[in-house]
Scaffold this motif. Sequence first.
Motif, PDB file in Angstrom:
ATOM      1  N   TRP A 116     -14.750  34.535  25.836  1.00 10.93           N
ATOM      2  CA  TRP A 116     -14.327  33.129  25.794  1.00 10.93           C
ATOM      3  C   TRP A 116     -15.147  32.638  24.715  1.00 10.93           C
ATOM      4  O   TRP A 116     -14.802  31.819  23.830  1.00 10.93           O
ATOM      5  CB  TRP A 116     -14.128  32.080  26.726  1.00 10.93           C
ATOM      6  N   GLN A 117     -16.527  32.731  24.837  1.00  6.48           N
ATOM      7  CA  GLN A 117     -17.455  32.303  24.073  1.00  6.48           C
ATOM      8  C   GLN A 117     -17.286  33.004  22.456  1.00  6.48           C
ATOM      9  O   GLN A 117     -17.413  32.400  21.496  1.00  6.48           O
ATOM     10  CB  GLN A 117     -18.881  32.316  24.433  1.00  6.48           C
ATOM     11  N   LEU A 118     -17.078  34.114  22.619  1.00  3.19           N
ATOM     12  CA  LEU A 118     -16.924  34.807  21.278  1.00  3.19           C
ATOM     13  C   LEU A 118     -15.579  34.665  20.453  1.00  3.19           C
ATOM     14  O   LEU A 118     -15.555  34.130  19.414  1.00  3.19           O
ATOM     15  CB  LEU A 118     -17.099  36.466  21.535  1.00  3.19           C
ATOM     16  N   LEU A 119     -14.533  34.584  21.167  1.00  5.82           N
ATOM     17  CA  LEU A 119     -13.330  34.032  20.742  1.00  5.82           C
ATOM     18  C   LEU A 119     -13.441  32.678  20.301  1.00  5.82           C
ATOM     19  O   LEU A 119     -12.904  32.003  19.075  1.00  5.82           O
ATOM     20  CB  LEU A 119     -12.349  33.980  21.619  1.00  5.82           C
ATOM     21  N   ARG A 155      -3.994  42.675   9.445  1.00  3.84           N
ATOM     22  CA  ARG A 155      -5.035  43.767   9.840  1.00  3.84           C
ATOM     23  C   ARG A 155      -6.316  43.275   9.380  1.00  3.84           C
ATOM     24  O   ARG A 155      -7.332  43.579   9.948  1.00  3.84           O
ATOM     25  CB  ARG A 155      -4.527  44.987   9.183  1.00  3.84           C
ATOM     26  N   SER A 156      -6.403  42.561   8.170  1.00  3.35           N
ATOM     27  CA  SER A 156      -7.496  42.161   7.805  1.00  3.35           C
ATOM     28  C   SER A 156      -8.227  41.021   8.441  1.00  3.35           C
ATOM     29  O   SER A 156      -9.421  41.186   8.887  1.00  3.35           O
ATOM     30  CB  SER A 156      -7.588  41.769   6.243  1.00  3.35           C
ATOM     31  N   GLN A 157      -7.360  40.132   8.903  1.00  2.00           N
ATOM     32  CA  GLN A 157      -8.027  39.195   9.879  1.00  2.00           C
ATOM     33  C   GLN A 157      -8.548  39.624  11.227  1.00  2.00           C
ATOM     34  O   GLN A 157      -9.447  39.351  11.785  1.00  2.00           O
ATOM     35  CB  GLN A 157      -6.907  38.125  10.295  1.00  2.00           C
ATOM     36  N   ALA A 158      -7.911  40.772  11.633  1.00  2.00           N
ATOM     37  CA  ALA A 158      -8.419  41.425  12.870  1.00  2.00           C
ATOM     38  C   ALA A 158      -9.663  42.134  12.636  1.00  2.00           C
ATOM     39  O   ALA A 158     -10.555  41.981  13.397  1.00  2.00           O
ATOM     40  CB  ALA A 158      -7.272  42.412  13.425  1.00  2.00           C
ATOM     41  N   ALA A 159      -9.791  42.857  11.540  1.00  2.00           N
ATOM     42  CA  ALA A 159     -10.804  43.555  11.204  1.00  2.00           C
ATOM     43  C   ALA A 159     -12.022  42.447  11.175  1.00  2.00           C
ATOM     44  O   ALA A 159     -13.420  42.657  11.577  1.00  2.00           O
ATOM     45  CB  ALA A 159     -10.868  44.355   9.798  1.00  2.00           C
ATOM     46  N   ARG A 160     -11.670  41.439  10.399  1.00  3.67           N
ATOM     47  CA  ARG A 160     -12.926  40.155  10.324  1.00  3.67           C
ATOM     48  C   ARG A 160     -13.354  39.843  11.502  1.00  3.67           C
ATOM     49  O   ARG A 160     -14.657  39.562  11.738  1.00  3.67           O
ATOM     50  CB  ARG A 160     -12.379  39.469   9.473  1.00  3.67           C
ATOM     51  N   MET A 165     -17.315  39.217  15.767  1.00  4.66           N
ATOM     52  CA  MET A 165     -17.486  39.405  17.253  1.00  4.66           C
ATOM     53  C   MET A 165     -18.785  40.069  17.513  1.00  4.66           C
ATOM     54  O   MET A 165     -19.490  39.967  18.379  1.00  4.66           O
ATOM     55  CB  MET A 165     -16.313  39.588  18.145  1.00  4.66           C
ATOM     56  N   ARG A 166     -18.779  41.326  16.920  1.00  2.00           N
ATOM     57  CA  ARG A 166     -19.863  42.342  17.127  1.00  2.00           C
ATOM     58  C   ARG A 166     -20.930  41.511  16.506  1.00  2.00           C
ATOM     59  O   ARG A 166     -22.162  41.899  17.153  1.00  2.00           O
ATOM     60  CB  ARG A 166     -19.526  43.493  16.247  1.00  2.00           C
ATOM     61  N   GLY A 174     -29.749  40.110  21.146  1.00  2.00           N
ATOM     62  CA  GLY A 174     -31.026  40.235  20.325  1.00  2.00           C
ATOM     63  C   GLY A 174     -31.018  41.261  19.788  1.00  2.00           C
ATOM     64  O   GLY A 174     -32.082  41.797  19.377  1.00  2.00           O
ATOM     65  N   ASP A 175     -29.751  42.091  19.338  1.00  4.83           N
ATOM     66  CA  ASP A 175     -30.031  43.314  18.395  1.00  4.83           C
ATOM     67  C   ASP A 175     -30.236  43.058  16.970  1.00  4.83           C
ATOM     68  O   ASP A 175     -30.490  43.961  16.467  1.00  4.83           O
ATOM     69  CB  ASP A 175     -28.850  44.068  18.803  1.00  4.83           C
TER      70      ASP A 175
END
Length: 176
Positions: A116-119, A155-160, A165-166, A174-175
């Motif tokens: 939820w936080q990432l979204l 597709r571009s919106q999903a990729a972005r 999110m990553r 902390g990566d």
Amino acid sequence: MGSDLAPAGAATRRPEGFDDFVRSRGGALLRFAYVLCGDAHLAEDIVQEVLARMHPRWARVTVMDSPEAYVRTAVVRQFLSWRRRRSAGEAVVAEVPEPPGFEEPQQRVLARDQMWQLLAGLPRAQRAVLVLRFYCDLPDADIAALLDCRETTVRSQAARALARMRTMLGEVRGDG
């Protein structure tokens, strides 16, 4: 070891009925089975199985010199039988593996909260694309029709969105 594990002949009182025997010697039989197998639940199962088999023929058991010795022998044989059955079909492992996709309830709650936080950190259009794709399981063409855009935009919106999110997940861990 205490006197409860003393040889069968050491008992001074000889119970007459099955219920009396179970009440007076049941605890000692449980401890005996536990010493054999090292597992309290298995010990209970073994003793219960033996006593269930003894109950219908208790009158014949009580005429023996030592009914308790007979029952202890049955406990040992039942234990060996359980060991054979267990070794034939089960493997002992240090840690029980979880079924695929199974997590502890606390971990599921934490993962859901993190999702939820990432979204929430995404722009609305990217968030909509991910929800429609992964939650609603819609193909890109249907998502494009709903959002009134091209499939390439979906597709571009999903990729972005996934890349963002990553990145956010890496920052949280902390990566990077």
